[in-house]
Design a protein around this motif. Structure first.
Motif, PDB file in Angstrom:
ATOM      1  N   THR A 112       0.843  -1.171   0.000  1.00 30.13           N
ATOM      2  CA  THR A 112       0.000   0.000   0.000  1.00 30.13           C
ATOM      3  C   THR A 112       0.886   1.231   0.000  1.00 30.13           C
ATOM      4  OG1 THR A 112      -1.415  -1.333   1.348  1.00 30.13           O
ATOM      5  CG2 THR A 112      -2.051   0.946   1.040  1.00 30.13           C
ATOM      6  N   THR A 169      -7.970   0.989   4.726  1.00 33.64           N
ATOM      7  CA  THR A 169      -7.719   2.275   4.081  1.00 33.64           C
ATOM      8  C   THR A 169      -9.033   2.953   3.706  1.00 33.64           C
ATOM      9  OG1 THR A 169      -5.601   1.485   3.247  1.00 33.64           O
ATOM     10  CG2 THR A 169      -6.546   3.387   2.140  1.00 33.64           C
ATOM     11  N   ASP A 224      -1.652   5.226   7.854  1.00 35.49           N
ATOM     12  CA  ASP A 224      -2.007   3.906   7.326  1.00 35.49           C
ATOM     13  C   ASP A 224      -0.798   2.968   7.421  1.00 35.49           C
ATOM     14  OD1 ASP A 224      -3.611   2.020   6.176  1.00 35.49           O
ATOM     15  OD2 ASP A 224      -4.038   3.181   4.356  1.00 35.49           O
ATOM     16  N   ASP A 225      -1.075   1.702   7.635  1.00 35.70           N
ATOM     17  CA  ASP A 225      -0.030   0.666   7.632  1.00 35.70           C
ATOM     18  C   ASP A 225       1.108   0.969   8.590  1.00 35.70           C
ATOM     19  OD1 ASP A 225      -1.238  -1.063   5.734  1.00 35.70           O
ATOM     20  OD2 ASP A 225      -0.759   0.415   4.191  1.00 35.70           O
ATOM     21  N   ARG A 323     -10.225  -6.844  -1.948  1.00 29.85           N
ATOM     22  CA  ARG A 323      -9.533  -6.334  -3.132  1.00 29.85           C
ATOM     23  C   ARG A 323      -9.530  -7.383  -4.236  1.00 29.85           C
ATOM     24  NH1 ARG A 323      -4.301  -4.120  -1.333  1.00 29.85           N
ATOM     25  NH2 ARG A 323      -5.655  -2.503  -0.516  1.00 29.85           N
TER      26      ARG A 323
HETATM   27 MG    MG Z   1      -4.590  -0.203   3.075  1.00 30.59          MG
END
Ligand code: MG
Ligand code: ADP
Length: 456
Positions: A112, A169, A224-225, A323
């Motif tokens: 990502t 996300t 994020d992450d 996804r």
């Molecule tokens: Mg993500």
């Protein structure tokens, strides 16, 4: 590379207007390779993508190019065939590297990356509205809504964790988008922890100014992450101070990670305890019903109504993450559209590789091996040879898979055709590709493309 920056900016704009899956499926591995009086040339990874661009995305690309001051007479799309060996030998590929081989596809892990910028880096398509709630994510959804309603008040930090592709996300950005929508003055900043790390390093190395201010002057910081901060002690220390500053001023912090705070290795104790101060919630793979709902909604967003058996087939076979689910659906829709056929269960089965094609009598194992080698720009001697380089191994496995699926050859026979002595190699290879086809829409695409040529 000359046009790289330009194309990046074009992609950045396009990313905001198409669905995430559309973007990753079709736009990610493209590059502008030439621009002159005659027009522009864009390289795309394969025949499917070429078709999509010519038929579906051409106007869009044209529009965005024009916004960037370029009005080509003609836009042509060419299939990228260059540089396979160097690229395949690399451990990682960057987002913009054209992917031309199954080896890339099999071994490129989803990373990502910070996507192109909009307000506070937020992607406007990630909204609560487009997020489907099921028992796997309802807690995360509810907490996110509470945070969006009263940032900095209730759950601070909000810490979401779970596997890749499960909507972290999307949800975090939905919070950001909602806050900005309600109050455009709020300063929301979304970044990946990788960005934080690299900006921090720049700040240290090149004495770049404004680093601390950038992160401390916001109302909502979304990181994020977070797992990428593991092991980076100096960065963690900096983030600790940023965190405290924001928290003391009742600014909202939202964090995502693939694991709960206590399971991130080498996270300093004090940062861990900060992360655990607010609300920690996991997101899991949605159950079957939710997967069906997601498919139905995503299909209808594309203006298509799928039959229930088709939806159930996809939901049954793709259990990894959303996804992938989206990727498979998009591929099914694109595939059906291209051929002018129904995106029904048999088309889906064909794409997922389970179908027995009505094959012409003359198809031989040699043709399959030739075709596969050609597709990956390999010599016959390479694909049937003894080298174990990844760029050869994966095509070899695909050839074995096709020998099995198209000709129903026995494992020893398949091994023999590819110059292998041991038939267990064939078994493993075929299993591997069968699995990859279910998990990875790009592999599916490669196999489908070879099949298509075989039966053309
Ligand atoms: Mg993500
Ligand atoms: P993560 O950050 O957990 O890896 P993402 O948020 O990037 O996952 O989600 C992957 C894709 O799946 C995105 O396109 C996202 O919009 C979609 N998605 C994930 N969860 C949902 C959901 N509950 N409803 C609708 N789409 C979802």
């Amino acid at each position: 590379m000359q046009y790289h920056a330009l194309w990046q900016s074009v992609l950045g704009e396009i990313e905001l207007t198409v669905s995430h899956a559309t973007f990753t499926t079709w736009f990610k591995n493209t590059e502008l390779i030439d621009q002159n009086d005659a027009g522009v040339v864009i390289s795309v990874p394969n025949i499917f993508a070429k078709k999509q661009f010519e038929v579906k995305f051409n106007d869009q690309v044209k529009g965005v190019l024009s916004k960037n001051g370029i009005n080509p007479k003609k836009i042509s799309y060419t299939i990228n065939t260059s540089g396979k060996h160097t690229r395949l030998n690399r451990e990682t590929t960057t987002d913009m590297t054209p992917v031309t081989s199954a080896a890339d596809l099999l071994f490129t892990k989803d990373k990502t990356k910070a996507m192109p910028v909009s307000v506070g880096n937020l992607n406007p398509r990630y909204t609560f509205d487009s997020f489907i709630v099921g028992s796997s994510n309802d807690l995360a959804y509810t907490a996110s809504q509470a945070v969006a309603a009263k940032p900095g008040v209730k759950y601070n930090p909000l810490y979401l964790y779970g596997g890749v592709g499960l909507g972290k996300t999307h949800l975090m950005q939905a919070v950001g988008n909602e806050i900005v929508k309600k109050n455009p003055k709020m300063k929301v900043l979304y970044i990946s922890s990788e960005t934080f790390v690299s900006e921090f390093l720049d700040h240290i190395r090149f004495k770049k100014k404004g680093f601390s201010e950038k992160y401390r002057n916001v109302d909502v910081l979304i990181v994020d992450d977070m797992q990428f901060i593991a092991g980076k002690e100096k960065t963690q220390e900096e983030f600790f101070h940023t965190f405290n500053h924001l928290h003391q001023n009742n600014k909202q912090i939202i964090i995502s990670s693939d694991k709960p705070p206590k399971s991130i290795p080498t996270l300093t104790e004090r940062l861990r305890s900060r992360f655990e101060m607010g609300m920690t919630i996991d997101i899991q793979m949605p159950d079957f019903e939710t997967r069906c709902a997601i498919l139905n909604i995503k299909a209808s967003q594309s203006g298509v109504t799928l039959k229930q058996d088709t939806v159930e087939y996809l939901a049954t076979n793709i259990k990894t993450n959303i996804r992938e689910l989206e990727g498979a659906l998009n591929q099914l829709l694109a595939y059906a559209e291209m051929r002018g056929i129904e995106p029904d269960i048999s088309t889906a089965e064909g794409l997922l590789g389970n179908i027995r094609h009505s094959r012409p009598q003359h198809l031989s194992s040699k043709q399959i091996i030739d075709r596969t080698a050609k597709h990956f720009q390999l010599e016959l001697s390479e694909i049937c040879g003894s080298k174990r380089d990844r760029y050869i191994v994966v095509p070899r496995q695909i050839a074995m898979y096709l020998l099995r699926s198209e000709l129903h050859l026995s494992f020893p026979k398949i091994a023999n055709e590819l110059g292998r002595k041991d038939h267990t190699t064939a078994i493993h290879s075929i299993e591997k590709i069968e699995k990859a086809i279910k998990l990875d829409f790009l592999i599916r695409e490669q196999v489908a493309s070879i099949r298509e040529k075989l039966y053309a």
